[in-house]
Design a protein around this motif. Structure first.
Motif, PDB file in Angstrom:
ATOM      1  N   ALA A 286       0.640  -1.062   0.039  1.00 47.21           N
ATOM      2  CA  ALA A 286      -0.602  -0.197   0.047  1.00 47.21           C
ATOM      3  C   ALA A 286       0.742   0.960  -0.505  1.00 47.21           C
ATOM      4  O   ALA A 286       1.975   1.209   0.910  1.00 47.21           O
ATOM      5  CB  ALA A 286      -0.859   0.111   1.332  1.00 47.21           C
ATOM      6  N   THR A 287       0.489   2.447  -0.605  1.00 48.00           N
ATOM      7  CA  THR A 287       0.580   3.303  -0.578  1.00 48.00           C
ATOM      8  C   THR A 287       1.243   4.507   0.817  1.00 48.00           C
ATOM      9  O   THR A 287       0.481   3.903   1.559  1.00 48.00           O
ATOM     10  CB  THR A 287       0.127   4.264  -1.996  1.00 48.00           C
ATOM     11  OG1 THR A 287       1.055   5.669  -1.529  1.00 48.00           O
ATOM     12  CG2 THR A 287      -1.355   4.599  -1.064  1.00 48.00           C
ATOM     13  N   LYS A 288       2.481   4.763   0.631  1.00 48.68           N
ATOM     14  CA  LYS A 288       2.384   6.093   2.059  1.00 48.68           C
ATOM     15  C   LYS A 288       1.857   6.779   2.177  1.00 48.68           C
ATOM     16  O   LYS A 288       2.271   8.054   2.779  1.00 48.68           O
ATOM     17  CB  LYS A 288       3.568   5.447   2.886  1.00 48.68           C
ATOM     18  CG  LYS A 288       4.069   3.884   3.382  1.00 48.68           C
ATOM     19  CD  LYS A 288       5.622   4.159   3.374  1.00 48.68           C
ATOM     20  CE  LYS A 288       5.514   2.175   4.086  1.00 48.68           C
ATOM     21  NZ  LYS A 288       5.344   1.218   3.220  1.00 48.68           N
ATOM     22  N   TYR A 289       0.839   7.625   0.838  1.00 49.52           N
ATOM     23  CA  TYR A 289       1.121   8.855   0.510  1.00 49.52           C
ATOM     24  C   TYR A 289       0.027   9.379   1.643  1.00 49.52           C
ATOM     25  O   TYR A 289      -0.267   8.585   2.396  1.00 49.52           O
ATOM     26  CB  TYR A 289      -0.012   8.630  -0.780  1.00 49.52           C
ATOM     27  CG  TYR A 289       0.836  10.405  -1.629  1.00 49.52           C
ATOM     28  CD1 TYR A 289       2.054  10.921  -1.569  1.00 49.52           C
ATOM     29  CD2 TYR A 289      -0.351  10.729  -1.663  1.00 49.52           C
ATOM     30  CE1 TYR A 289       1.913  12.344  -2.706  1.00 49.52           C
ATOM     31  CE2 TYR A 289      -0.438  12.350  -1.834  1.00 49.52           C
ATOM     32  CZ  TYR A 289       1.001  13.155  -2.465  1.00 49.52           C
ATOM     33  OH  TYR A 289       0.904  13.976  -2.971  1.00 49.52           O
ATOM     34  N   PRO A 290       0.198  10.486   2.024  1.00 51.90           N
ATOM     35  CA  PRO A 290      -0.531  10.957   3.476  1.00 51.90           C
ATOM     36  C   PRO A 290      -1.939  10.768   3.160  1.00 51.90           C
ATOM     37  O   PRO A 290      -3.276  10.946   4.269  1.00 51.90           O
ATOM     38  CB  PRO A 290      -0.046  12.327   3.173  1.00 51.90           C
ATOM     39  CG  PRO A 290       1.689  12.098   2.662  1.00 51.90           C
ATOM     40  CD  PRO A 290       1.009  11.771   1.811  1.00 51.90           C
ATOM     41  N   CYS A 291      -2.843  11.169   1.975  1.00 53.61           N
ATOM     42  CA  CYS A 291      -4.069  11.544   1.881  1.00 53.61           C
ATOM     43  C   CYS A 291      -4.905  10.455   1.864  1.00 53.61           C
ATOM     44  O   CYS A 291      -5.844  10.209   1.601  1.00 53.61           O
ATOM     45  CB  CYS A 291      -4.437  12.298   1.333  1.00 53.61           C
ATOM     46  SG  CYS A 291      -3.839  12.611  -0.392  1.00 53.61           S
ATOM     47  N   ALA A 292      -3.868   9.198   1.826  1.00 51.48           N
ATOM     48  CA  ALA A 292      -4.235   7.852   0.809  1.00 51.48           C
ATOM     49  C   ALA A 292      -4.728   7.154   1.640  1.00 51.48           C
ATOM     50  O   ALA A 292      -4.316   6.783   3.128  1.00 51.48           O
ATOM     51  CB  ALA A 292      -3.339   7.140   0.035  1.00 51.48           C
ATOM     52  N   ALA A 305      -3.088  12.706  -8.008  1.00 51.59           N
ATOM     53  CA  ALA A 305      -2.958  11.487  -7.987  1.00 51.59           C
ATOM     54  C   ALA A 305      -1.865  11.239  -7.734  1.00 51.59           C
ATOM     55  O   ALA A 305      -0.777  10.212  -8.850  1.00 51.59           O
ATOM     56  CB  ALA A 305      -2.881  10.631  -9.563  1.00 51.59           C
ATOM     57  N   LYS A 306      -0.205  12.182  -7.266  1.00 48.98           N
ATOM     58  CA  LYS A 306       0.524  11.050  -6.725  1.00 48.98           C
ATOM     59  C   LYS A 306       0.714   9.692  -5.559  1.00 48.98           C
ATOM     60  O   LYS A 306       2.281   9.336  -5.626  1.00 48.98           O
ATOM     61  CB  LYS A 306       1.265  11.675  -6.109  1.00 48.98           C
ATOM     62  CG  LYS A 306       1.499  13.248  -6.291  1.00 48.98           C
ATOM     63  CD  LYS A 306       2.422  13.823  -7.717  1.00 48.98           C
ATOM     64  CE  LYS A 306       1.985  14.987  -8.520  1.00 48.98           C
ATOM     65  NZ  LYS A 306       3.411  15.054  -9.137  1.00 48.98           N
ATOM     66  N   CYS A 307      -0.348   9.834  -5.329  1.00 45.90           N
ATOM     67  CA  CYS A 307      -0.499   8.363  -4.735  1.00 45.90           C
ATOM     68  C   CYS A 307       0.489   6.732  -4.983  1.00 45.90           C
ATOM     69  O   CYS A 307       1.897   6.403  -4.167  1.00 45.90           O
ATOM     70  CB  CYS A 307      -1.759   7.842  -3.672  1.00 45.90           C
ATOM     71  SG  CYS A 307      -2.947   7.443  -4.767  1.00 45.90           S
ATOM     72  N   MET A 308      -0.127   6.292  -6.725  1.00 43.51           N
ATOM     73  CA  MET A 308       1.324   4.842  -7.231  1.00 43.51           C
ATOM     74  C   MET A 308       2.677   5.153  -7.203  1.00 43.51           C
ATOM     75  O   MET A 308       3.121   4.847  -7.332  1.00 43.51           O
ATOM     76  CB  MET A 308       0.242   5.026  -8.093  1.00 43.51           C
ATOM     77  CG  MET A 308      -1.482   4.529  -7.627  1.00 43.51           C
ATOM     78  SD  MET A 308      -1.778   2.476  -6.861  1.00 43.51           S
ATOM     79  CE  MET A 308      -0.737   1.589  -8.310  1.00 43.51           C
ATOM     80  N   GLU A 309       2.941   6.937  -7.294  1.00 43.35           N
ATOM     81  CA  GLU A 309       3.902   6.949  -8.028  1.00 43.35           C
ATOM     82  C   GLU A 309       5.392   6.946  -6.274  1.00 43.35           C
ATOM     83  O   GLU A 309       6.289   6.154  -6.960  1.00 43.35           O
ATOM     84  CB  GLU A 309       4.382   8.894  -7.740  1.00 43.35           C
ATOM     85  CG  GLU A 309       3.936   9.248  -8.846  1.00 43.35           C
ATOM     86  CD  GLU A 309       4.059  10.182  -9.524  1.00 43.35           C
ATOM     87  OE1 GLU A 309       5.150  11.075  -9.015  1.00 43.35           O
ATOM     88  OE2 GLU A 309       3.494  10.479 -10.720  1.00 43.35           O
TER      89      GLU A 309
END
Length: 333
Positions: A286-292, A305-309
């Motif tokens: 799972a992504t560690k992007y803050p808003c996901a 849409a940066k979470c998959m990056e």
């Protein structure tokens, strides 16, 4: 339920992942039913193929849309399909009183899915949410793990594709960015030096396929092969032979896990607590992007849409290496 149902009809038009996540409930119904008929898209034929329903009927071919007409007059075809049906369960039409009334005219008892869909992050697992109308019908569900038993012995299917990667999804925002895909393919070619890596794509990934072909690094071209637009049954046959499957939050990922294939499921904007395949042979990245994770509406409106990056290729490799990839291991009995 104390008595065996003689005949039941289910109605399911959902996407592949939704269908597979409904399979435990449908299987429980089948176990309590002498004859189970399904109405829906071509995808329902997968459940017929795997023995979960007795007969799959394509909704367009039988004029199913007429159930939404106020002046519904059931055709002879409809009357035969629903003849002596004790029960009809529908995952369609929750907002239509006309549909409910017309369906009620065809079966003794009807149950229509009423839950919020898609569920918000933090909800209970999707298999339990989708099971609600079957539970309401009085059917006990003892096992919520989606499981598809392939009717053909694996050795009879011929040589398989060892490592499968499905980089796409129904939503581009859940798909793996090309740079991350090429990074992953490079790492996979190092740990599986004698194998080709198979990339599977479907109709929704046409643009992605074009970009893969156009921008794939030269050193990767001999190591990868593209497999495009397989019919669903053929896709299931191919996945059933795989050693490892790597995919996003998508229908083929749920298909692979339901077939018992060691699966890496990669999640960005959606909540793995709700949507990740629950089987023990699935590793979730799972992504560690803050808003996901985010809600469905926020995902649709998101411009970044940066979470998959932030998906880490080495984390995927470590998850693969945690499997014992000898024939038959890590797969369910």
């Amino acid at each position: 339920m104390n008595r065996k149902i003689k005949k039941a009809v289910i109605i399911h038009q959902g996407a592949l992942g939704d269908l597979i996540n409904t399979a435990p409930a449908i299987q429980a119904l089948k176990d309590n039913c002498e004859l189970l008929i399904g109405i829906g898209s071509e995808r329902l034929k997968l459940l017929e193929y795997c023995g979960i329903i007795d007969k799959a009927l394509v909704s367009d071919a039988i004029g199913f849309h007429s159930l939404f007409n106020e002046n519904f007059a059931p055709s002879q075809n409809f009357r035969e399909i629903f003849s002596n049906a004790d029960l009809a369960i529908s995952w369609l039409g929750r907002g239509s009183e006309i549909y409910r009334k017309n369906l009620k005219s065809l079966a003794k008892n009807i149950f229509i899915f009423q839950e919020q869909f898609p569920p918000t992050p933090g909800s209970e697992h999707i298999t339990k949410i989708l099971a609600k109308p079957v539970i309401d019908a009085g059917i006990e569900i003892k096992n919520f793990l989606p499981r598809l038993n392939h009717p053909t012995k694996i050795e009879e299917l011929g040589p398989g594709y060892q490592t499968l990667v499905h980089p796409g999804s129904g939503s581009l925002k859940k798909a793996l960015p090309l740079a991350k895909l090429f990074e992953l393919l490079d790492l996979l070619s190092e740990i599986f030096p004698s194998e080709k890596i198979s990339i599977i794509t479907g109709e929704v990934e046409k643009k992605m396929v074009f970009e893969i072909v156009k921008t794939c690094p030269e050193k990767l071209k001999p190591r990868v092969q593209l497999i495009q637009d397989l019919p669903l049954i053929k896709l299931a046959e191919m996945i059933a032979q795989a050693k490892i499957y790597i995919g996003m939050d998508s229908g083929p990922t749920h298909l692979a896990s339901a077939l018992g294939i060691p699966t890496i499921a990669i999640f960005g904007p959606t909540d793995p607590g709700v949507w990740a395949p629950p089987q023990k042979w699935v590793k979730v990245i799972a992504t560690k992007y803050p808003c996901a994770p985010c809600t469905d509406n926020k995902r649709r409106e998101c411009e970044d849409a940066k979470c998959m990056e932030l998906i880490n290729g080495m984390e995927i490799i470590k998850a693969i290496q945690s499997f014992k990839l000898e024939p038959g291991t890590e797969k369910p009995a």
